[in-house]
Design a protein around this motif. Structure first.
Motif, mmCIF file in Angstrom:
data_model
loop_
_atom_site.group_PDB
_atom_site.id
_atom_site.type_symbol
_atom_site.label_atom_id
_atom_site.label_comp_id
_atom_site.label_asym_id
_atom_site.label_seq_id
_atom_site.Cartn_x
_atom_site.Cartn_y
_atom_site.Cartn_z
ATOM 1 N N THR A 22 0.828 -1.279 0.088
ATOM 2 C CA THR A 22 0.098 0.090 -0.096
ATOM 3 C C THR A 22 0.965 1.230 -0.212
ATOM 4 O O THR A 22 0.552 2.348 -0.749
ATOM 5 C CB THR A 22 -0.994 -0.119 1.200
ATOM 6 O OG1 THR A 22 -1.622 -1.265 1.512
ATOM 7 C CG2 THR A 22 -2.004 1.119 1.070
ATOM 8 N N THR A 23 1.829 1.293 0.863
ATOM 9 C CA THR A 23 2.697 2.406 0.962
ATOM 10 C C THR A 23 3.486 2.773 -0.418
ATOM 11 O O THR A 23 3.955 3.996 -0.614
ATOM 12 C CB THR A 23 4.185 2.158 1.916
ATOM 13 O OG1 THR A 23 3.195 1.948 3.180
ATOM 14 C CG2 THR A 23 4.804 3.437 2.232
ATOM 15 N N ALA A 24 3.522 1.637 -1.274
ATOM 16 C CA ALA A 24 4.032 2.341 -2.672
ATOM 17 C C ALA A 24 3.286 2.775 -3.721
ATOM 18 O O ALA A 24 3.555 3.122 -4.893
ATOM 19 C CB ALA A 24 4.433 0.836 -3.450
ATOM 20 N N GLU A 25 2.071 3.320 -3.165
ATOM 21 C CA GLU A 25 0.954 3.814 -3.999
ATOM 22 C C GLU A 25 0.568 3.024 -5.179
ATOM 23 O O GLU A 25 0.379 3.514 -6.307
ATOM 24 C CB GLU A 25 1.469 5.174 -4.350
ATOM 25 C CG GLU A 25 1.641 6.378 -3.188
ATOM 26 C CD GLU A 25 1.946 7.438 -3.463
ATOM 27 O OE1 GLU A 25 1.172 8.339 -4.346
ATOM 28 O OE2 GLU A 25 3.182 7.836 -3.149
ATOM 29 N N THR A 26 0.555 1.750 -5.061
ATOM 30 C CA THR A 26 0.463 0.622 -6.146
ATOM 31 C C THR A 26 -0.759 0.996 -6.649
ATOM 32 O O THR A 26 -0.824 0.587 -8.015
ATOM 33 C CB THR A 26 0.455 -0.652 -5.568
ATOM 34 O OG1 THR A 26 1.676 -0.747 -4.627
ATOM 35 C CG2 THR A 26 0.430 -1.677 -6.536
ATOM 36 N N ALA A 27 -1.788 1.374 -6.153
ATOM 37 C CA ALA A 27 -3.153 1.737 -6.820
ATOM 38 C C ALA A 27 -2.989 2.750 -7.804
ATOM 39 O O ALA A 27 -3.927 2.756 -8.706
ATOM 40 C CB ALA A 27 -4.203 2.032 -5.859
ATOM 41 N N THR A 28 -1.939 3.386 -7.819
ATOM 42 C CA THR A 28 -2.132 4.354 -8.865
ATOM 43 C C THR A 28 -0.608 4.292 -9.860
ATOM 44 O O THR A 28 -0.597 5.139 -10.637
ATOM 45 C CB THR A 28 -1.661 5.887 -8.212
ATOM 46 O OG1 THR A 28 -0.473 5.876 -7.662
ATOM 47 C CG2 THR A 28 -2.994 6.143 -7.400
#
Length: 294
Positions: free
Chosen positions: A46-52
């Motif tokens: 999540t901290t990697a901003e994987t969603a974006t």
């Protein structure tokens, strides 16, 4: 899974001011972790901003971390979705030769029942060629994976080896530690209660704050694992204010401000996330300089 005991960090994806992936900053961050005592690295959490991140950007992040790490530390890859079939398909086609485990989040948004959560991870366990770490984070998924469900999964599937427990509930964590199979690892996903969880029998942490202050936080974790309680709590209280600060206006906006203060990366985040405000940025900068000069 001895490689998952200790301090893991959920790596950020640093961006340049034009929002493109900053490969050089990512390399610097990986080396910073390795040089300061971190035990393993978590890629595309999540901290990697994987969603974006686009598919191509995800592959770039993986390639950069794998090459920079150069087999120095164990790597864990985030592979999760609220679409079970999507996860299963990725597990079947991806080359996991550089990774020791996958970290897979409990399905978000759909709000499945406990049986739905069980069936989701059953499908993942049956498809995964490497060990699986469950990820329980009710604040993001809108559903709590109960200890009974986690213990059932751990008992039924030998390749489900651990849980990243981020409900922020020490009692729930203790129930897991008490009742899970002998070799199952209960890993903290909440920086503030990492030390109490370790002292209760937890295996360590997958941390955000440790990414900014790896030397101090990793030392705290190892002291806790060795039951050197007084020394460990000194470090816990040294870092406690910073833990509150980095999550005050969202993750990873807070930890990226720390990286900016350290000179490792810009503080750029992608919408819908925004930078922390000036007040918090100043407080994080002061704290980071204080720790860096100790």
């Amino acid at each position: 899974m001895q490689s998952l005991i200790g301090t893991g960090v959920a790596l950020v994806t640093p961006f340049k001011n034009d929002f493109s992936v900053d490969v050089q900053a990512l390399k610097a961050i990986v080396n910073f972790q390795i040089d300061n005592g971190i035990d393993y690295l978590v890629v595309l959490g999540t901290t990697a901003e994987t969603a974006t991140l686009s598919k191509a950007e995800k592959e770039l992040v993986i390639k950069t971390i794998v090459e920079t790490n150069n087999k120095r530390l164990p790597l864990v890859l985030g592979v999760g979705s609220n679409n079970t079939q999507e996860v299963v398909e990725e597990l079947r086609i991806r080359d996991f030769s550089d990774f020791v485990a996958v970290l897979s989040v409990s399905p978000y948004y759909n709000k499945p029942t406990q049986e739905g959560i069980y069936q989701h991870f059953k499908a993942i366990a049956e498809a995964s060629p490497i060990p699986v770490i469950l990820y329980n984070v009710p604040g993001r998924t809108a559903s709590n994976m109960l200890p009974s469900t986690i213990i059932r999964l751990a008992s039924d599937f030998k390749n489900i080896v651990a849980v990243k427990e981020a409900a922020g509930d020490i009692v729930q964590a203790m129930k897991l530690i008490q009742n899970a199979p002998k070799d199952f690892l209960v890993i903290s996903g909440d920086d503030m209660i990492t030390l109490p969880m370790i002292l209760a029998g937890g295996a360590g942490v997958i941390s955000v704050i440790a990414e900014g202050f790896p030397k101090q936080f990793s030392e705290m974790v190892h002291l806790g694992l060795n039951k050197r309680v007084e020394e460990a709590y000194k470090l816990h209280y040294l870092l406690a204010d910073s833990i509150d600060m980095i999550f005050e206006q969202g993750n990873p906006a807070g930890i990226k401000e720390v990286f900016k203060a350290l000179g490792l990366a810009e503080n750029t985040v992608r919408l819908p996330l925004v930078n922390v405000n000036e007040d918090l940025a100043n407080r994080l900068n002061i704290f980071t300089n204080k720790i860096s000069n100790m």
